[in-house]
Design an enzyme around this catalytic site. Sequence first.
Site, PDB file in Angstrom:
ATOM      1  N   LYS A  89       0.801  -1.213   0.000  1.00 49.34           N
ATOM      2  CA  LYS A  89       0.000   0.000   0.000  1.00 49.34           C
ATOM      3  C   LYS A  89       0.833   1.262   0.000  1.00 49.34           C
ATOM      4  CE  LYS A  89      -4.290  -1.489   1.859  1.00 49.34           C
ATOM      5  NZ  LYS A  89      -5.172  -0.881   0.864  1.00 49.34           N
ATOM      6  N   GLY A 125     -16.346 -17.400   3.779  1.00 51.77           N
ATOM      7  CA  GLY A 125     -17.636 -16.824   3.390  1.00 51.77           C
ATOM      8  C   GLY A 125     -17.991 -17.006   1.932  1.00 51.77           C
ATOM      9  N   GLU A 131      -5.230  -1.033   7.702  1.00 54.71           N
ATOM     10  CA  GLU A 131      -4.859   0.022   6.754  1.00 54.71           C
ATOM     11  C   GLU A 131      -5.395   1.387   7.163  1.00 54.71           C
ATOM     12  OE1 GLU A 131      -6.762  -1.934   3.407  1.00 54.71           O
ATOM     13  OE2 GLU A 131      -7.899  -0.106   3.053  1.00 54.71           O
ATOM     14  N   HIS A 184      -4.943 -17.318  -2.591  1.00 52.85           N
ATOM     15  CA  HIS A 184      -4.578 -16.378  -3.664  1.00 52.85           C
ATOM     16  C   HIS A 184      -3.918 -17.078  -4.839  1.00 52.85           C
ATOM     17  CE1 HIS A 184      -4.832 -14.224   0.165  1.00 52.85           C
ATOM     18  NE2 HIS A 184      -5.420 -13.306  -0.555  1.00 52.85           N
TER      19      HIS A 184
HETATM   20  N1  GLN Z   1     -16.389 -12.826   3.637  1.00 49.41           N
HETATM   21  C1  GLN Z   1     -15.565 -12.279   2.595  1.00 49.41           C
HETATM   22  C2  GLN Z   1     -15.317 -13.346   1.542  1.00 49.41           C
HETATM   23  O1  GLN Z   1     -15.270 -14.489   1.888  1.00 49.41           O
HETATM   24  C3  GLN Z   1     -14.244 -11.802   3.136  1.00 49.41           C
HETATM   25  C4  GLN Z   1     -13.421 -11.132   2.084  1.00 49.41           C
HETATM   26  C5  GLN Z   1     -12.125 -10.510   2.591  1.00 49.41           C
HETATM   27  O2  GLN Z   1     -11.593 -10.881   3.566  1.00 49.41           O
HETATM   28  N2  GLN Z   1     -11.585  -9.561   1.891  1.00 49.41           N
HETATM   29  O3  GLN Z   1     -15.134 -13.026   0.378  1.00 49.41           O
END
Ligand code: GLN
Length: 771
Positions: free
Chosen positions: A117, A445, A618, A707
Amino acid sequence: MTTHILGYPRIGAKRELKKACEQYWSGQIGIDDLLAVGAQIRKENWQLQKEAGIDLIPTNDFSFYDQVLDMSLTIGAIPKRFEEVANATTNPLDLYFAMARGYQKNGLDITAMEMTKWFDTNYHYLVPEFYKNQKFKLSHTKFLDEFKEAKAQGVNAKPVFIGPVSYLLLGKAKETGFEKLDLIDDLLSVYIDIFTELEKQGATWIQIDEPFLVMDLSEKERQIFERVYQTLADKFPALKFILTTYFEGLHKNASWVVKLPVEVLHLDLVRGFEQLDTVLNIVPDTLKLSLGVVDGRNIWKNDLQASKAILENAISKLGVERVLVAPSCSLLHVPFDLDNEPETTSLTSEIKNWLAFAKQKLTEVAVLSALVEEELPEEIQSFYNANKLAMDSKRNSELIHNEIVKVAVGAISEGDSHREASFETRQPLQHDALKLPLLPTTTIGSFPQTKEIRLLRSKLKKGEITEEAYNEAIGQEIEKSISWQEELGIDVLVHGEFERNDMVEYFGEQLSGFAFTKFGWVQSYGSRAVKPPIIYGDVSRPEPMTVAWTAFAQSLTDLPVKGMLTGPITILQWSFVRNDQDRETTANQIALAIREEVNDLERAGIKVIQIDEPAIREGLPLRKEAWKTYLDWAIKAFRISASGVGNQTQIHTHMCYSEFNDIIESIAAMDADVITIETSRSQMELLDAFVNFKYPNEIGPGVYDIHSPRVPNQTEMEFLIEKAAQLVPVKNLWVNPDCGLKTRGWKETNDALVEMVNAAKALRKKLEVVA
Ligand code: GLN
Ligand code: ZN
């Protein structure tokens, strides 16, 4: 009064650069097409600035990816691992993109440079990499080409550079046995080459950004700043250097920064208004000041009357020839052009009248310069009058002010930010209610947002399908995901977030006080842009936002389904915020709205509720002395959102970054029953924080990196869980991926979760004894 700006957005009003870059990367267009798009954007930007009446127009603020990476290429700071890429490619832009994005071609597999950032913005730069005895050398002439290009178009060009000291401080030493700042003399010699070239081509003004001047600096760093700027002044008596600082005031650095031998010192008077009096008292006669009064970080119209008073005060002390007017920082951080926005039910004409994007800010700067003159041309006078009316309208609008919300925030009591009982009391009650095994498994999630789902949403927006058809399709996705999770053997299920576009937008669209733009894009990194919502008024929740889908998901299974919300600080942090109210108050308003949602979920029978807060870190102020105040109100806002439920309801939170050792105590103070965090990329290095600090509640350190498309296997996840079990009591440990799965495909998601559940099952047997 001279006008200038520090930098202009370059992604293009309709994200033309994003599209061109992505087409180039995928081989759909050639290098010449890409270069032409860049040239066109620069030309339009310069033209706009000229027409608006900007005197000194920045060049070299354009970038195909990132201005710090541009500098790295310019001075030849190319990490060794890219040597082979340099040989394998012919165009320097290909090497450049490889440094930004990694390179997997011609039998090579080279990882990209790290990205992080840019100060406290949502822009990300590529971190320069430094080695012991590194030598720099002028290696690329983008800055010169752009300068000549601008000159040829009759532009009064002012080339812009990140300053040498800040450049080094932004980077990372990749070897031990030296300090980054040891490289300053060699680096400075390349800056001298750069400025020599520019001077030859007729440059007179040069802008050097040294944002680190607003940070806490050591004595050594101060001496280096002094030496560097003395050297440049001696070498280039004819060049006029504008030294810029931004994102904060100079604080105690002011006393020596004003003595640096430059032509102009730029101050951010939006973030650091308090510095003006100090600086005006100590500014030497030889220094001019550039006053950044137009907010470069937010989208509100400038209060011209207030800015005019600030400028006139400075002019009365310094004389008009020693004052310049500018935005507070580069306009990179605001969207392109308000004129592109259609009036919508969200962005009404009343709200639109309060806003100014980059193009509108150019005019504001020019008008401010005219306003301090004795004679006001009629059009300036009428612009000024219209601005005053807009300010009045914003101050008094019923759209903004909601008495009920103000009263509710005023009535927040100490008890509202505390759960009924302590974690020790809550934990057994929750374990009783949930009946989870040791090492419970869950996910963060979201599940894959496939092309089909995104298409569905865009069809709904365009009116090509009905709301019923859309809901029907989302409902089917949820059904599939629930039975799939049951088969996998996950313990705490999620509905999958298929109905959500973005974790902030989804809530903003349902809350009062938020407006949305169509083209309000701001560059986040490279070709990535985000479209932050605008919080313009008191925030409230007219109706439940997530209860229907969550309750539907819960009705399909006997296992607990976790309700999924975005927390108040993340909503605040990823939006454009009000400038007529402090962030703490806005955060508390959002917190109350989320609290109502949490309470409604509990009432609907949801036993586990996750409030995501990936943006808490952040929001930290740039200066350490301000951290505590921020953390106090931010943590409190989270707690307000979470504390309305009974002891047996389990509150989760989630964060996804690995540097939180320095705020671990505040994270513990959030008092979430469970926190899931990113750790897998750093092999649980993050858990080092737990050696000295006993994290009191339950925790799910991510056991695999979402990722990357790579599927991790059971053994490596077992290894990580066992590593965590050495520092965290097993009864407090959860097993989960390190973030949401929405960017992944279904196949890899399924395969990885099978391995994850197996790892948890295997270790349950083994670790039961310890627990
Ligand atoms: N609940 C969100 C998801 O699962 C969390 C996203 C995040 O941490 N940036 O996408
Ligand atoms: Zn995350």
